[in-house]
Design an enzyme around this catalytic site. Structure first.
Site, PDB file in Angstrom:
ATOM      1  N   SER A   1       0.841  -1.212   0.000  1.00 61.81           N
ATOM      2  CA  SER A   1       0.000   0.000   0.000  1.00 61.81           C
ATOM      3  C   SER A   1       0.871   1.256   0.000  1.00 61.81           C
ATOM      4  CB  SER A   1      -0.893   0.031   1.247  1.00 61.81           C
ATOM      5  OG  SER A   1      -1.750  -1.074   1.246  1.00 61.81           O
TER       6      SER A   1
ATOM      7  N   ILE B   1     -26.656 -19.261  -2.572  1.00 65.77           N
ATOM      8  CA  ILE B   1     -27.851 -19.713  -3.306  1.00 65.77           C
ATOM      9  C   ILE B   1     -27.589 -21.047  -4.014  1.00 65.77           C
ATOM     10  CG2 ILE B   1     -29.347 -19.157  -5.294  1.00 65.77           C
ATOM     11  CD1 ILE B   1     -29.184 -16.204  -4.342  1.00 65.77           C
TER      12      ILE B   1
ATOM     13  N   TRP C   1       4.957  -9.904  -6.670  1.00 65.54           N
ATOM     14  CA  TRP C   1       3.555  -9.970  -7.122  1.00 65.54           C
ATOM     15  C   TRP C   1       3.317  -9.182  -8.411  1.00 65.54           C
ATOM     16  CZ3 TRP C   1       0.473 -13.654  -5.896  1.00 65.54           C
ATOM     17  CH2 TRP C   1       0.578 -14.277  -4.637  1.00 65.54           C
TER      18      TRP C   1
ATOM     19  N   GLU D   1      -4.601  -3.763  -7.300  1.00 64.21           N
ATOM     20  CA  GLU D   1      -4.610  -2.439  -7.955  1.00 64.21           C
ATOM     21  C   GLU D   1      -4.951  -1.318  -6.974  1.00 64.21           C
ATOM     22  OE1 GLU D   1      -5.721  -3.690 -12.518  1.00 64.21           O
ATOM     23  OE2 GLU D   1      -6.065  -1.649 -11.858  1.00 64.21           O
TER      24      GLU D   1
HETATM   25  C1  LIG Z   1      -2.695 -11.860  -7.653  1.00 63.54           C
HETATM   26  C2  LIG Z   1      -2.034 -10.544  -7.403  1.00 63.54           C
HETATM   27  C3  LIG Z   1      -1.665  -9.758  -8.496  1.00 63.54           C
HETATM   28  C4  LIG Z   1      -0.975  -8.559  -8.291  1.00 63.54           C
HETATM   29  N1  LIG Z   1      -0.515  -7.856  -9.381  1.00 63.54           N
HETATM   30  C5  LIG Z   1       0.347  -6.825  -9.185  1.00 63.54           C
HETATM   31  C6  LIG Z   1       1.015  -6.220 -10.302  1.00 63.54           C
HETATM   32  O1  LIG Z   1       0.815  -6.580 -11.455  1.00 63.54           O
HETATM   33  N2  LIG Z   1       1.923  -5.236 -10.042  1.00 63.54           N
HETATM   34  C7  LIG Z   1       2.191  -4.798  -8.787  1.00 63.54           C
HETATM   35  O2  LIG Z   1       3.011  -3.916  -8.626  1.00 63.54           O
HETATM   36  N3  LIG Z   1       1.553  -5.337  -7.704  1.00 63.54           N
HETATM   37  C8  LIG Z   1       0.654  -6.355  -7.873  1.00 63.54           C
HETATM   38  N4  LIG Z   1       0.042  -6.948  -6.796  1.00 63.54           N
HETATM   39  C9  LIG Z   1       0.282  -6.427  -5.457  1.00 63.54           C
HETATM   40  C10 LIG Z   1      -0.923  -5.661  -4.927  1.00 63.54           C
HETATM   41  O3  LIG Z   1      -1.051  -4.459  -5.627  1.00 63.54           O
HETATM   42  C11 LIG Z   1      -0.722  -5.480  -3.416  1.00 63.54           C
HETATM   43  O4  LIG Z   1      -1.069  -6.723  -2.826  1.00 63.54           O
HETATM   44  C12 LIG Z   1      -1.534  -4.375  -2.829  1.00 63.54           C
HETATM   45  O5  LIG Z   1      -1.055  -3.124  -3.250  1.00 63.54           O
HETATM   46  C13 LIG Z   1      -1.514  -4.398  -1.296  1.00 63.54           C
HETATM   47  O6  LIG Z   1      -0.218  -4.503  -0.810  1.00 63.54           O
HETATM   48  P1  LIG Z   1       0.130  -5.637   0.269  1.00 63.54           P
HETATM   49  O7  LIG Z   1      -0.399  -6.935  -0.232  1.00 63.54           O
HETATM   50  O8  LIG Z   1       1.566  -5.529   0.556  1.00 63.54           O
HETATM   51  O9  LIG Z   1      -0.734  -5.257   1.543  1.00 63.54           O
HETATM   52  P2  LIG Z   1      -0.368  -4.196   2.694  1.00 63.54           P
HETATM   53  O10 LIG Z   1       0.034  -2.907   2.098  1.00 63.54           O
HETATM   54  O11 LIG Z   1       0.558  -4.843   3.674  1.00 63.54           O
HETATM   55  O12 LIG Z   1      -1.782  -3.985   3.376  1.00 63.54           O
HETATM   56  C14 LIG Z   1      -2.366  -4.968   4.229  1.00 63.54           C
HETATM   57  C15 LIG Z   1      -3.704  -4.417   4.739  1.00 63.54           C
HETATM   58  O13 LIG Z   1      -3.465  -3.217   5.493  1.00 63.54           O
HETATM   59  C16 LIG Z   1      -4.225  -2.149   4.953  1.00 63.54           C
HETATM   60  N5  LIG Z   1      -3.504  -0.872   5.011  1.00 63.54           N
HETATM   61  C17 LIG Z   1      -2.223  -0.623   4.673  1.00 63.54           C
HETATM   62  N6  LIG Z   1      -1.945   0.671   4.837  1.00 63.54           N
HETATM   63  C18 LIG Z   1      -3.078   1.268   5.271  1.00 63.54           C
HETATM   64  C19 LIG Z   1      -3.454   2.607   5.606  1.00 63.54           C
HETATM   65  N7  LIG Z   1      -2.595   3.624   5.501  1.00 63.54           N
HETATM   66  N8  LIG Z   1      -4.714   2.833   6.039  1.00 63.54           N
HETATM   67  C20 LIG Z   1      -5.607   1.818   6.124  1.00 63.54           C
HETATM   68  N9  LIG Z   1      -5.319   0.537   5.806  1.00 63.54           N
HETATM   69  C21 LIG Z   1      -4.087   0.268   5.379  1.00 63.54           C
HETATM   70  C22 LIG Z   1      -4.436  -2.533   3.482  1.00 63.54           C
HETATM   71  O14 LIG Z   1      -5.532  -1.848   2.920  1.00 63.54           O
HETATM   72  C23 LIG Z   1      -4.648  -4.025   3.595  1.00 63.54           C
HETATM   73  O15 LIG Z   1      -5.974  -4.310   3.941  1.00 63.54           O
HETATM   74  C24 LIG Z   1      -0.694  -8.129  -6.969  1.00 63.54           C
HETATM   75  C25 LIG Z   1      -1.112  -8.898  -5.874  1.00 63.54           C
HETATM   76  C26 LIG Z   1      -1.750 -10.099  -6.080  1.00 63.54           C
HETATM   77  C27 LIG Z   1      -2.145 -10.936  -4.893  1.00 63.54           C
END
Ligand SMILES: Cc1cc2nc3c(=O)[nH]c(=O)nc-3n(C[C@H](O)[C@H](O)[C@H](O)COP(=O)(O)OP(=O)(O)OC[C@H]3O[C@@H](n4cnc5c(N)ncnc54)[C@H](O)[C@@H]3O)c2cc1C
Length: 381
Positions: free
Chosen positions: A134, A339, A158, A365
């Site tokens: 994020s 359902i 990812w 995204e």
């Molecule tokens: C199948 C798949 C495809 C993907 N494709 C791509 C791609 O093509 N390119 C790419 O670059 N990335 C890709 N991603 C990565 C994806 O964009 C990230 O998973 C996403 O941005 C969230 O990051 P994270 O998983 O590290 O979660 P984290 O950032 O660790 O977040 C974990 C939780 O904490 C919450 N959180 C974090 N910060 C805050 C805040 N400030 N306020 C409130 N809540 C917060 C988040 O909303 C989430 O619910 C992909 C991921 C998957 C699983």
């Protein structure tokens, strides 16, 4: 383009999408590809030949200069009929193509857009890092200036379809003294460049895309493959995300409508206690709520498309459409599973695939929490 000719064009294009799906990826083939984890990369040249990859791009590059409202309807139809192709369409056209159009150099556009429109070039975004999800401004991948280009070292994770892409669009930190969103530059890195090491990640859904962890060890990127202004990469990326969000929202609406239609058909044909399930008020009302939510998400997505077509600012509307469409998809897929019950839990059921795939969209995204932050910021908070 006036409304009557837009409507005629739209009808023709949606007919083309339907014919394409019937021929190349009908329901049984979609199920096979999901089961076998066989993404439809091989269909991209045929999709290009059908004229579907160039819709929003200028004729000079082989495109058709059609309004975004038409792109949205194509994404929605692909989401409804062949969702894994819709996902690939989103990363190729809405992310890769629109990034090139918006902040690529003329040389990059002239080289890559015609190939992309023919289905011969694809793009991946390699933004996320182990320590920066994020918090996209927290990326650590470093690019150091050398003679004729840059040396990139770091790790991305990812990244969807990175190994199959022509280029990974890779944000790198080019100014180590700048913090957060400043000092980042976008670089085009081919997945087979020297110093790139890829490991495939396994996942529970979205078999139509591959996922990669990427090591970057002193990878050389020539100056010509820098995309957009040095140190302005984050702002460039943000200036195009509404296209990908619009694509994702439209695909989610299509998938959500598919879940509702499968549930309606089941409610009409499955008999319990001597009557179809759809005769029970609890089921009827659940289905009515599902359809209302999909229609609401569709209207917000079409509104976003109209703003994009008109060149209006739409940061808030893009975040809103992404949240509403993806949460609607997740909820109606969950209701659809309820359902269908055991029929939905069966491995051959389309409902379970939609349900598994849907889980990604509320955090992929840009998580929906971050989207809500964007909306609040746009409201002046
Ligand atoms: C199948 C798949 C495809 C993907 N494709 C791509 C791609 O093509 N390119 C790419 O670059 N990335 C890709 N991603 C990565 C994806 O964009 C990230 O998973 C996403 O941005 C969230 O990051 P994270 O998983 O590290 O979660 P984290 O950032 O660790 O977040 C974990 C939780 O904490 C919450 N959180 C974090 N910060 C805050 C805040 N400030 N306020 C409130 N809540 C917060 C988040 O909303 C989430 O619910 C992909 C991921 C998957 C699983």
């Amino acid at each position: 383009m006036d409304k009557a000719s837009t409507d005629d064009t739209l009808r023709l294009i949606l007919d083309t999408v339907d014919r394409f799906v019937d021929q190349h990826i009908p329901a049984e083939e979609l199920r096979r590809r999901d089961r076998d984890h066989a993404p439809p990369f091989d269909l991209m040249p045929a999709l290009g030949a059908a004229g579907l990859l160039g819709l929003p791009f200028p004729e000079a590059y082989g495109g058709q200069t059609l309004p975004w409202s038409i792109v949205t309807r194509v994404e929605e139809r692909l989401g409804y009929r062949a969702s894994m192709l819709g996902t690939l369409y989103d990363t190729t056209v809405c992310f890769g193509g629109m990034s090139l159009m918006t902040y690529g150099t003329e040389a990059q556009r002239a080289d890559l857009l015609p190939k992309m429109i023919r289905g011969e070039a694809m793009f991946a975004l390699a933004l996320t890092e182990p320590g920066a999800g994020s918090d996209a401004g927290g990326i650590q991948t470093r690019a150091k200036k050398v003679d004729g280009g840059w040396r990139v070292t770091g790790r991305k994770t990812w990244s969807s379809n990175a190994k199959q892409a022509t280029y990974m669009v890779t944000p790198c930190r080019t100014d180590p003294d700048a913090t957060a969103h400043r000092g980042i530059t976008m670089m085009l890195i081919p997945p087979d460049a020297e110093g790139v090491a890829m490991t495939e990640l396994q996942k529970i859904g979205n078999a139509g895309l591959t996922s990669w962890d990427i090591g970057l060890d002193e990878v050389f990127v020539p100056d010509a493959d820098v995309m957009g202004e040095v140190n302005r990469g984050f702002y460039n990326l943000m200036s195009t995300l509404h296209y990908a969000r619009a694509g994702l929202a439209a695909s989610a609406v299509g998938q959500a409508q598919r879940a509702v239609d499968i549930a309606i058909e089941h409610a009409q044909t499955r008999v319990q206690f001597g009557q179809p399930l759809g005769g029970f008020q609890a089921v009827r009302h659940r289905l009515a709520d599902m359809q209302m939510r999909v229609d609401q998400a569709r209207l917000m997505t079409y509104h976003l498309a109209d703003l994009i077509s008109a060149g209006e600012p739409c940061r808030r509307e893009a975040a809103q459409a992404k949240v509403i469409a993806t949460e609607t998809l997740l909820d109606v897929a969950n209701d659809g599973m309820q359902i269908l019950a055991s029929a939905g839990y069966a491995a051959e059921s389309d409902m379970q695939r939609i349900w598994r795939d849907a889980r990604l969209y509320t955090f992929g995204e840009g998580t929906n929490e971050i989207q809500r932050d964007i909306i609040a910021k746009e409201l002046g908070l």
